[in-house]
Design a protein around this motif. Structure first.
Motif: not given
Length: 206
Positions: A1, A159-160, A180
């Motif tokens: 990702m 998620n970034t 993350q």
């Protein structure tokens, strides 16, 4: 990702935060242990992180414990000696990311007045693209609202975001929102993670 922003905690990631170490040096370990057993100094500090006034909170706390008044006031009067030294490799990583135009944010449990003071001692605290300081926001890690506020302010998908913090509860709260994460246990591991993610070259992470 893909990673669209890197988020640093500050205490024990960019600046060492070891109040017990300071008191051990000044009053000795035995007296420090006795004081910390009687006085909830970290609870006092939590109030500051939530946005209560730095000076008023600590001085009021000191008056509750006359036998420890002078020592408690050191938390205020000698605060920068509790929050020292900086962690040089972590600062280099912050600056290397910025050279690559990677957005770099801070997400920290920190009071209003003492954060402002810290920026005068540690200039790199002024170098973030976005600053999320709990005392200003009146919300703290590891509670979900502060993470939600970061997401809403920066407009990036959870998620970034890559977030480094030294406390597992803060990390788990971020993971629950889909971030993350990296549990920070030293700058070398954090450097290796940034290299592994393709954000820095090894030579830049040293």
């Amino acid at each position: 990702m893909a990673i669209n922003a890197v988020i640093f905690d500050i205490g024990n990631v960019l600046i060492e935060w070891q109040p017990e170490r300071y008191y051990d040096r000044i009053i000795g370990e035995d007296r420090r242990r006795a004081m910390f057993a009687q006085v909830d100094l970290h609870g006092m500090n939590d109030l500051v992180d939530q946005g209560h006034h730095f000076t008023d909170t600590i001085y009021d706390w000191a008056e509750k414990y006359p036998e420890w008044r002078d020592e408690i006031r050191m938390w205020h009067d000698k605060w920068i000696e509790l929050a020292t030294p900086e962690i040089p490799q972590s600062v280099r990583l912050l600056r290397a990311l910025r050279k690559h135009a990677v957005p770099v944010f801070a997400l920290t449990n920190f009071g209003v007045q003492n954060f402002d003071y810290a920026t005068t001692v540690y200039p790199f605290l002024n170098e973030f693209d976005r600053l999320y300081v709990s005392g200003r926001m009146r919300m703290v890690k590891p509670h979900a609202p502060i993470y939600q506020a970061v997401e809403e302010d920066c407009g990036l998908a959870p998620n970034t975001l890559l977030f480094a913090d030294d406390r597992i509860d803060n990390i788990e709260a971020a993971q629950a929102r889909g971030w993350q994460t990296h549990l920070f246990d030293g700058p070398q591991g954090w450097a290796a993670r940034l290299v592994a993610e393709g954000l820095l070259e090894e030579s830049e992470a040293a």
